[in-house]
Design a protein around this motif. Structure first.
Motif, PDB file in Angstrom:
ATOM      1  N   LYS A  27       0.811  -1.211   0.000  1.00  0.00           N
ATOM      2  CA  LYS A  27       0.000   0.000   0.000  1.00  0.00           C
ATOM      3  C   LYS A  27       0.848   1.266   0.000  1.00  0.00           C
ATOM      4  O   LYS A  27       1.943   1.270   0.532  1.00  0.00           O
ATOM      5  N   SER A  28       0.265   2.324  -0.553  1.00  0.00           N
ATOM      6  CA  SER A  28       0.859   3.654  -0.464  1.00  0.00           C
ATOM      7  C   SER A  28      -0.251   4.655  -0.154  1.00  0.00           C
ATOM      8  O   SER A  28      -1.251   4.721  -0.863  1.00  0.00           O
ATOM      9  N   ASN A  29      -0.065   5.426   0.923  1.00  0.00           N
ATOM     10  CA  ASN A  29      -1.042   6.441   1.314  1.00  0.00           C
ATOM     11  C   ASN A  29      -0.806   7.689   0.464  1.00  0.00           C
ATOM     12  O   ASN A  29       0.216   8.361   0.590  1.00  0.00           O
ATOM     13  N   LEU A  30      -1.754   8.017  -0.385  1.00  0.00           N
ATOM     14  CA  LEU A  30      -1.623   9.143  -1.300  1.00  0.00           C
ATOM     15  C   LEU A  30      -1.598  10.486  -0.564  1.00  0.00           C
ATOM     16  O   LEU A  30      -1.014  11.455  -1.064  1.00  0.00           O
ATOM     17  N   LEU A  31      -2.172  10.558   0.636  1.00  0.00           N
ATOM     18  CA  LEU A  31      -2.118  11.792   1.423  1.00  0.00           C
ATOM     19  C   LEU A  31      -0.694  12.057   1.894  1.00  0.00           C
ATOM     20  O   LEU A  31      -0.231  13.203   1.907  1.00  0.00           O
ATOM     21  N   TYR A  32       0.027  11.021   2.301  1.00  0.00           N
ATOM     22  CA  TYR A  32       1.447  11.179   2.641  1.00  0.00           C
ATOM     23  C   TYR A  32       2.252  11.543   1.402  1.00  0.00           C
ATOM     24  O   TYR A  32       3.160  12.375   1.463  1.00  0.00           O
ATOM     25  N   ASP A  33       1.948  10.902   0.276  1.00  0.00           N
ATOM     26  CA  ASP A  33       2.664  11.221  -0.967  1.00  0.00           C
ATOM     27  C   ASP A  33       2.544  12.714  -1.290  1.00  0.00           C
ATOM     28  O   ASP A  33       3.495  13.325  -1.765  1.00  0.00           O
ATOM     29  N   ALA A  34       1.387  13.307  -1.019  1.00  0.00           N
ATOM     30  CA  ALA A  34       1.164  14.724  -1.304  1.00  0.00           C
ATOM     31  C   ALA A  34       2.059  15.626  -0.459  1.00  0.00           C
ATOM     32  O   ALA A  34       2.326  16.764  -0.843  1.00  0.00           O
ATOM     33  N   THR A  35       2.551  15.138   0.685  1.00  0.00           N
ATOM     34  CA  THR A  35       3.450  15.930   1.535  1.00  0.00           C
ATOM     35  C   THR A  35       4.902  15.504   1.355  1.00  0.00           C
ATOM     36  O   THR A  35       5.744  15.841   2.175  1.00  0.00           O
ATOM     37  N   THR A  36       5.200  14.754   0.313  1.00  0.00           N
ATOM     38  CA  THR A  36       6.532  14.202   0.000  1.00  0.00           C
ATOM     39  C   THR A  36       7.049  13.262   1.083  1.00  0.00           C
ATOM     40  O   THR A  36       8.246  13.081   1.229  1.00  0.00           O
ATOM     41  N   THR A  37       6.140  12.668   1.840  1.00  0.00           N
ATOM     42  CA  THR A  37       6.523  11.703   2.860  1.00  0.00           C
ATOM     43  C   THR A  37       6.545  10.319   2.234  1.00  0.00           C
ATOM     44  O   THR A  37       5.535   9.847   1.708  1.00  0.00           O
ATOM     45  N   MET A  38       7.703   9.673   2.286  1.00  0.00           N
ATOM     46  CA  MET A  38       7.813   8.316   1.768  1.00  0.00           C
ATOM     47  C   MET A  38       7.030   7.389   2.692  1.00  0.00           C
ATOM     48  O   MET A  38       7.112   7.524   3.921  1.00  0.00           O
ATOM     49  N   ASN A  39       6.268   6.488   2.113  1.00  0.00           N
ATOM     50  CA  ASN A  39       5.480   5.587   2.951  1.00  0.00           C
ATOM     51  C   ASN A  39       5.256   4.276   2.224  1.00  0.00           C
ATOM     52  O   ASN A  39       5.222   4.216   1.000  1.00  0.00           O
ATOM     53  N   LEU A  40       5.109   3.242   3.012  1.00  0.00           N
ATOM     54  CA  LEU A  40       4.853   1.919   2.484  1.00  0.00           C
ATOM     55  C   LEU A  40       4.092   1.145   3.555  1.00  0.00           C
ATOM     56  O   LEU A  40       4.435   1.212   4.733  1.00  0.00           O
ATOM     57  N   GLY A  41       3.071   0.448   3.133  1.00  0.00           N
ATOM     58  CA  GLY A  41       2.309  -0.357   4.069  1.00  0.00           C
ATOM     59  C   GLY A  41       2.192  -1.781   3.575  1.00  0.00           C
ATOM     60  O   GLY A  41       2.158  -2.025   2.363  1.00  0.00           O
ATOM     61  N   LEU A  42       2.163  -2.709   4.492  1.00  0.00           N
ATOM     62  CA  LEU A  42       1.885  -4.104   4.186  1.00  0.00           C
ATOM     63  C   LEU A  42       0.671  -4.498   4.993  1.00  0.00           C
ATOM     64  O   LEU A  42       0.581  -4.186   6.180  1.00  0.00           O
ATOM     65  N   GLU A  43      -0.252  -5.175   4.336  1.00  0.00           N
ATOM     66  CA  GLU A  43      -1.430  -5.681   5.045  1.00  0.00           C
ATOM     67  C   GLU A  43      -1.486  -7.181   4.833  1.00  0.00           C
ATOM     68  O   GLU A  43      -1.401  -7.669   3.715  1.00  0.00           O
ATOM     69  N   PHE A  44      -1.602  -7.900   5.938  1.00  0.00           N
ATOM     70  CA  PHE A  44      -1.577  -9.355   5.930  1.00  0.00           C
ATOM     71  C   PHE A  44      -2.948  -9.902   6.281  1.00  0.00           C
ATOM     72  O   PHE A  44      -3.547  -9.469   7.263  1.00  0.00           O
ATOM     73  N   GLY A  45      -3.431 -10.867   5.518  1.00  0.00           N
ATOM     74  CA  GLY A  45      -4.663 -11.554   5.860  1.00  0.00           C
ATOM     75  C   GLY A  45      -4.406 -12.512   7.009  1.00  0.00           C
ATOM     76  O   GLY A  45      -3.506 -13.353   6.940  1.00  0.00           O
ATOM     77  N   ALA A  47      -7.245 -14.030   8.796  1.00  0.00           N
ATOM     78  CA  ALA A  47      -8.368 -14.973   8.706  1.00  0.00           C
ATOM     79  C   ALA A  47      -9.322 -14.410   7.658  1.00  0.00           C
ATOM     80  O   ALA A  47      -9.045 -13.368   7.055  1.00  0.00           O
ATOM     81  N   ARG A  48     -10.448 -15.072   7.453  1.00  0.00           N
ATOM     82  CA  ARG A  48     -11.366 -14.642   6.395  1.00  0.00           C
ATOM     83  C   ARG A  48     -11.792 -13.178   6.538  1.00  0.00           C
ATOM     84  O   ARG A  48     -11.905 -12.462   5.549  1.00  0.00           O
ATOM     85  N   LYS A  49     -12.010 -12.701   7.764  1.00  0.00           N
ATOM     86  CA  LYS A  49     -12.482 -11.336   7.973  1.00  0.00           C
ATOM     87  C   LYS A  49     -11.508 -10.476   8.783  1.00  0.00           C
ATOM     88  O   LYS A  49     -11.861  -9.378   9.202  1.00  0.00           O
ATOM     89  N   TRP A  50     -10.292 -10.950   9.017  1.00  0.00           N
ATOM     90  CA  TRP A  50      -9.328 -10.218   9.841  1.00  0.00           C
ATOM     91  C   TRP A  50      -8.029  -9.975   9.079  1.00  0.00           C
ATOM     92  O   TRP A  50      -7.527 -10.867   8.400  1.00  0.00           O
ATOM     93  N   THR A  51      -7.483  -8.747   9.216  1.00  0.00           N
ATOM     94  CA  THR A  51      -6.189  -8.424   8.624  1.00  0.00           C
ATOM     95  C   THR A  51      -5.356  -7.609   9.616  1.00  0.00           C
ATOM     96  O   THR A  51      -5.879  -7.051  10.586  1.00  0.00           O
ATOM     97  N   LEU A  52      -4.066  -7.561   9.351  1.00  0.00           N
ATOM     98  CA  LEU A  52      -3.135  -6.713  10.099  1.00  0.00           C
ATOM     99  C   LEU A  52      -2.487  -5.773   9.096  1.00  0.00           C
ATOM    100  O   LEU A  52      -1.841  -6.216   8.150  1.00  0.00           O
ATOM    101  N   ASP A  53      -2.687  -4.479   9.285  1.00  0.00           N
ATOM    102  CA  ASP A  53      -2.122  -3.448   8.419  1.00  0.00           C
ATOM    103  C   ASP A  53      -0.957  -2.795   9.156  1.00  0.00           C
ATOM    104  O   ASP A  53      -1.098  -2.382  10.309  1.00  0.00           O
ATOM    105  N   GLY A  73       7.242   7.369  11.337  1.00  0.00           N
ATOM    106  CA  GLY A  73       6.203   6.814  12.197  1.00  0.00           C
ATOM    107  C   GLY A  73       5.732   5.457  11.718  1.00  0.00           C
ATOM    108  O   GLY A  73       5.973   5.048  10.583  1.00  0.00           O
ATOM    109  N   VAL A  74       5.055   4.769  12.613  1.00  0.00           N
ATOM    110  CA  VAL A  74       4.458   3.477  12.317  1.00  0.00           C
ATOM    111  C   VAL A  74       3.084   3.452  12.989  1.00  0.00           C
ATOM    112  O   VAL A  74       2.911   4.020  14.079  1.00  0.00           O
ATOM    113  N   GLN A  75       2.098   2.824  12.338  1.00  0.00           N
ATOM    114  CA  GLN A  75       0.739   2.795  12.874  1.00  0.00           C
ATOM    115  C   GLN A  75       0.075   1.443  12.575  1.00  0.00           C
ATOM    116  O   GLN A  75      -0.815   1.337  11.736  1.00  0.00           O
ATOM    117  N   PRO A  76       0.495   0.376  13.277  1.00  0.00           N
ATOM    118  CA  PRO A  76      -0.113  -0.940  13.028  1.00  0.00           C
ATOM    119  C   PRO A  76      -1.586  -0.952  13.435  1.00  0.00           C
ATOM    120  O   PRO A  76      -1.978  -0.301  14.407  1.00  0.00           O
TER     121      PRO A  76
END
Length: 190
Positions: A27-45, A47-53, A73-76
């Motif tokens: 993932k890439s947060n486009l709001l951070y991109d607009a402030t020239t903040t480098m960002n990268l997110g990983l989201e893991f499945g 279970a069927r209805k649960w994820t960790l971002d 910063g980090v925001q799990p």
């Protein structure tokens, strides 16, 4: 800082329990991109209805005009999806940690005089709740928007200008309010 790392490691350890048919999204947060903040997110499945971002952001830039927006910063976040993971609406519980060095902002009507004339350096930590929605664009591509509210404990040093080194004070503050805003472009890896 150690508590944040331990929390992230424990949350990532949960991924090992649900390894078959597991989805992973980049993932890439486009709001951070607009402030020239480098960002990268990983989201893991999980279970069927649960994820960790797990989004991480970093802004090392120091503009010539004396302004500061340096931070990392980090925001799990653990998410529950009402349909199935990575589809439609979700609610989440997130934690956050960040180091910052900000100040000397431009004289715009929505920016406080404090942020225009002073610089703040320190860290924050806390947590909150969020809600969001994902729109599928193609088989592996989607757009997601989310907002969150919560708490942050901010510990900082205040300086009289963006480039000055004379400290005015050490302080801390408890903050309640918006803690998350994202519009992310997502690529599902598997």
């Amino acid at each position: 800082m150690k508590k944040v790392i331990i929390l992230i490691v424990l949350m990532l350890g949960c991924v090992a329990f649900e390894s078959k048919a597991q989805k992973i999204a980049l993932k890439s947060n486009l709001l951070y991109d607009a402030t020239t903040t480098m960002n990268l997110g990983l989201e893991f499945g999980l279970a069927r209805k649960w994820t960790l971002d797990v989004p991480v952001n970093y802004n090392p830039w120091k503009p010539d005009n004396g302004r500061r927006l340096r931070h990392w910063g980090v925001q799990p976040e653990v998410r529950y999806w009402f349909c199935e993971s990575f589809r439609r609406t979700f609610i989440g519980v997130h934690g956050h940690y960040a180091d910052f060095n900000v100040g000397g902002f431009p004289d715009w009507s929505f920016i406080s005089e404090n942020m225009q004339n002073t610089r703040y350096q320190g860290h924050l930590y806390g947590g909150g709740i969020s809600i969001g929605h994902s729109w599928i664009l193609r088989k592996r591509w989607s757009i997601e928007a989310s907002v969150g509210v919560g708490y942050a404990h901010i510990v900082y040093e205040k300086y009289p200008c963006a480039t000055c080194g004379t400290k005015l004070k050490d302080s801390s503050k408890n903050y309640f309010g918006p803690t998350k805003a994202s519009v992310s472009l997502i690529y599902v890896i598997k």
